[in-house]
Design a protein around this motif. Sequence first.
Motif, PDB file in Angstrom:
ATOM      1  N   ASP A 104      24.191  91.720 176.859  1.00 26.56           N
ATOM      2  CA  ASP A 104      25.039  91.546 175.680  1.00 26.56           C
ATOM      3  C   ASP A 104      26.130  92.603 175.604  1.00 26.56           C
ATOM      4  N   GLN A 105      26.131  93.574 176.515  1.00 24.38           N
ATOM      5  CA  GLN A 105      27.090  94.669 176.471  1.00 24.38           C
ATOM      6  C   GLN A 105      28.544  94.169 176.541  1.00 24.38           C
ATOM      7  N   PRO A 106      28.922  93.254 177.453  1.00 20.86           N
ATOM      8  CA  PRO A 106      30.325  92.801 177.476  1.00 20.86           C
ATOM      9  C   PRO A 106      30.739  92.118 176.174  1.00 20.86           C
ATOM     10  N   LYS A 107      29.858  91.363 175.551  1.00 22.60           N
ATOM     11  CA  LYS A 107      30.188  90.700 174.290  1.00 22.60           C
ATOM     12  C   LYS A 107      30.459  91.734 173.208  1.00 22.60           C
ATOM     13  N   MET A 109      31.559  94.777 173.655  1.00 21.54           N
ATOM     14  CA  MET A 109      32.832  95.434 173.955  1.00 21.54           C
ATOM     15  C   MET A 109      34.006  94.567 173.512  1.00 21.54           C
ATOM     16  N   VAL A 110      33.919  93.252 173.721  1.00 26.91           N
ATOM     17  CA  VAL A 110      34.989  92.346 173.308  1.00 26.91           C
ATOM     18  C   VAL A 110      35.129  92.383 171.788  1.00 26.91           C
ATOM     19  N   LYS A 111      34.001  92.389 171.082  1.00 30.08           N
ATOM     20  CA  LYS A 111      34.047  92.446 169.616  1.00 30.08           C
ATOM     21  C   LYS A 111      34.664  93.755 169.144  1.00 30.08           C
ATOM     22  N   LEU A 112      34.283  94.867 169.766  1.00 32.24           N
ATOM     23  CA  LEU A 112      34.839  96.162 169.373  1.00 32.24           C
ATOM     24  C   LEU A 112      36.336  96.226 169.632  1.00 32.24           C
ATOM     25  N   ILE A 115      38.083  94.182 166.922  1.00 32.74           N
ATOM     26  CA  ILE A 115      38.111  94.897 165.643  1.00 32.74           C
ATOM     27  C   ILE A 115      39.131  96.023 165.696  1.00 32.74           C
ATOM     28  N   ALA A 116      39.187  96.747 166.816  1.00 31.40           N
ATOM     29  CA  ALA A 116      40.150  97.844 166.943  1.00 31.40           C
ATOM     30  C   ALA A 116      41.580  97.317 166.870  1.00 31.40           C
ATOM     31  N   TRP A 117      41.876  96.223 167.560  1.00 30.52           N
ATOM     32  CA  TRP A 117      43.218  95.646 167.513  1.00 30.52           C
ATOM     33  C   TRP A 117      43.540  95.130 166.117  1.00 30.52           C
ATOM     34  N   PHE A 118      42.575  94.528 165.472  1.00 28.23           N
ATOM     35  CA  PHE A 118      42.783  94.007 164.119  1.00 28.23           C
ATOM     36  C   PHE A 118      43.116  95.154 163.157  1.00 28.23           C
ATOM     37  N   LEU A 119      42.358  96.253 163.247  1.00 30.47           N
ATOM     38  CA  LEU A 119      42.638  97.414 162.384  1.00 30.47           C
ATOM     39  C   LEU A 119      44.003  98.019 162.696  1.00 30.47           C
ATOM     40  N   PHE A 120      44.334  98.104 163.971  1.00 27.84           N
ATOM     41  CA  PHE A 120      45.634  98.645 164.367  1.00 27.84           C
ATOM     42  C   PHE A 120      46.773  97.807 163.806  1.00 27.84           C
ATOM     43  N   LEU A 121      46.661  96.494 163.935  1.00 26.76           N
ATOM     44  CA  LEU A 121      47.722  95.608 163.425  1.00 26.76           C
ATOM     45  C   LEU A 121      47.792  95.644 161.902  1.00 26.76           C
ATOM     46  N   THR A 122      46.654  95.783 161.243  1.00 27.22           N
ATOM     47  CA  THR A 122      46.652  95.867 159.786  1.00 27.22           C
ATOM     48  C   THR A 122      47.348  97.143 159.322  1.00 27.22           C
ATOM     49  N   VAL A 123      47.015  98.258 159.954  1.00 28.73           N
ATOM     50  CA  VAL A 123      47.655  99.528 159.597  1.00 28.73           C
ATOM     51  C   VAL A 123      49.152  99.460 159.894  1.00 28.73           C
TER      52      VAL A 123
END
Length: 133
Positions: A104-107, A109-112, A115-123
């Motif tokens: 489940d490790q690759p899944k 990482m994709v989720k993280l 989330i990181a890109w979503f937070l970056f775009l929101t900021v």
Amino acid sequence: MSTLLACFLQMADTMHDDLDDGLRFRNCNCFCGLKASVKISDKRNENRYRLFQCCPKDTCRFFQWCIPLKTPVSYADDFQQLQEELCVLREELRVIHDKVHPSDQPKKMVKLRFIAWFLFLTVLAVLLSLTML
């Protein structure tokens, strides 16, 4: 007549040897002093169908796996072969499990990353909206 009796005694000894070829376990008492009950494990793990001894009244929580006093010679080779086959089957099952359920490790990482890109775009959107005011 004596030869007939000798043949009969020999047959009786052979039959007795055949009957005596079973597994034997040490009798023991539980902590209450009662004769321990022998039961078969029904848990779905490596101990399934294994014999164990426990308190007959379930009061003293006595538990002990049944270990044969001696393994009959006729069963020893079969037992060894079954143990080897079990090891092979466990390894094959592990390989199949790894193919069906990959790590489940690759899944994660994709989720993280998402989330990181979503937070970056929101900021970034908040900062752009503040600069336009």
